[in-house]
Design an enzyme around this catalytic site. Sequence first.
Site, PDB file in Angstrom:
ATOM      1  CB  SER A   4      -8.191   0.468   6.154  1.00 59.11           C
ATOM      2  OG  SER A   4      -9.036   1.532   5.998  1.00 59.11           O
TER       3      SER A   4
ATOM      4  CE  LYS B 292      -3.888   1.609   1.955  1.00 58.86           C
ATOM      5  NZ  LYS B 292      -4.736   1.298   4.026  1.00 58.86           N
TER       6      LYS B 292
ATOM      7  CB  SER C 165      -7.912   3.467   3.166  1.00 55.27           C
ATOM      8  OG  SER C 165      -7.136   2.402   3.909  1.00 55.27           O
TER       9      SER C 165
HETATM   10  N1  GLN Z   1     -12.788   3.844   6.617  1.00 50.52           N
HETATM   11  C1  GLN Z   1     -12.137   4.679   7.645  1.00 50.52           C
HETATM   12  C2  GLN Z   1     -11.465   5.471   8.107  1.00 50.52           C
HETATM   13  O1  GLN Z   1     -11.944   5.970   7.108  1.00 50.52           O
HETATM   14  C3  GLN Z   1     -10.844   3.550   8.315  1.00 50.52           C
HETATM   15  C4  GLN Z   1      -9.695   3.763   7.656  1.00 50.52           C
HETATM   16  C5  GLN Z   1      -8.347   2.825   7.649  1.00 50.52           C
HETATM   17  O2  GLN Z   1      -8.757   1.630   8.741  1.00 50.52           O
HETATM   18  N2  GLN Z   1      -7.456   3.372   7.661  1.00 50.52           N
HETATM   19  O3  GLN Z   1     -11.010   6.175   9.011  1.00 50.52           O
END
Ligand code: GLN
Length: 482
Positions: A178, A79, A154
């Site tokens: 994420s 990532k 994400s």
């Molecule tokens: N969807 C969650 C957020 O927007 C989790 C994101 C993540 O785990 N990086 O914060």
Amino acid sequence: MGLHTCKAHELRPRLERGEVGAEELTRAVLGHLDATQPAINAFISIDPEGALAQARSVDQRRARGESLGPLAGIPVALKDLICVAGGRTTCGSRILENFVAPYDATAVAKLRAADAVLIGKTNMDEFAMGSSTENSHFGPTRNPHDPQRVPGGSSGGSAAAVAAHQTILALGSDTGGSVRQPAGYCGVVGLKPTYGRVSRYGLVAYASSLDQIGPLTKDVRDAALLLGVIAGHDPRDATSANRPVPDCEGALSQGVKGLKVGLAREHFGAGLDKEIRQAIEAAAGRLEKEGAQLVEVSLPVAGHPDYCIGAYYLIAVAEASANLARYDGVRYGYRAPEAHNLQELYHRTRSQGFGPEVKRRIMLGTYALSAGYYDAFYRKAQQVRTLIRQDFERAFAACGVLLSPVAPTTAFGLGEQLEDPLQMYLNDIYTVSVNLAGLPGISVPAGLSRDGLPIGAQLLAAPFGEETLLCAAQVLEQTTLN
Ligand code: GLN
């Protein structure tokens, strides 16, 4: 079936025996990646020359009879918020579009020491803020199961890349779901380790008390293999746990006989898609058939959307507002042209460099931390966090693992939730409390919906319970395939 469709644990013995070369494998993966990247957009950058050089070096060292690491010759995608020395690390943001990391993240150093082949950096929501990979400066990633749908986020690029066989293994990061949610949407395995299990050194921070790097893989055995490589104490990360690396692979295949599997009634309430509820209940039935004992538990705070979503979206944005203060156009990253004084430089750089969701969160976080509101919002959220942790402690006194959905729906359509941030935040109802409590969690495929979309099941364990988690996950995986 080409080499790119194989799992790491299948390839490893073939590479060791010399039946397959690391260069041959890397070329197969890169060829397929090249052909499919335009349709999926899972990658922000691809490094064919670097990858082939690493692969050739593995082949040469193997030919000389040198002993090699556990991932020798296996392609891995990262990532794009995990730093690789000398390469771009963009975090999916315009503000870091041309940022070149000066050092390797510890997870990357460990992959190199394991002789893995690093093939490229994957797409993501900007600074890991989002649940759909649509908040990327580099355009959205598409779900390989249906190009009109999101891959989740994400870490949507890593999940889509694994699902589409564009890499053998991938790493993502999980702050509130994420790794697990995109794994669920794309039909792959996603493991979020216990907080402190994997070093955060070289992981660009979103919310430092919640972030963890985790594997996205084609099956549970590969997740165990990859966790074994990246886990371990790191003096460069003060929050890294000084615990021995568990024998994750060795723990597999122990079965679930006698294991207590908890189901929290709050996880099956309003908003959960009926097909997902049925899939999770069927998964529980299969674990029971394999000898597990199902027990009902209660998570009155951790399982309540008002508390867990509320606390998460206060704590995460508060930490983000502090972490993202460093992007000011002075030291690194994008610098707006034509600023006449320092104030203007900050203002223009941040206005032009950040996308709308990141700006929204910086503003919310700054507000929550400001004098006069700190007690009402931030301190309250920290108190709820303690209650969430206590909820899980009580639950794990009664069971070894918890089984729940990963997300309330299957992958939604591109653009469907972009205009409604609160709706987008509700995708995280089953995942965020896990980060607030620092627990390990895994998302495992548990069948398909009538539309042919993957459904993920989530398993959770007490802190540092990865072995139990992986063991139960493998039983789920094997009984789902049958
Ligand atoms: N969807 C969650 C957020 O927007 C989790 C994101 C993540 O785990 N990086 O914060």
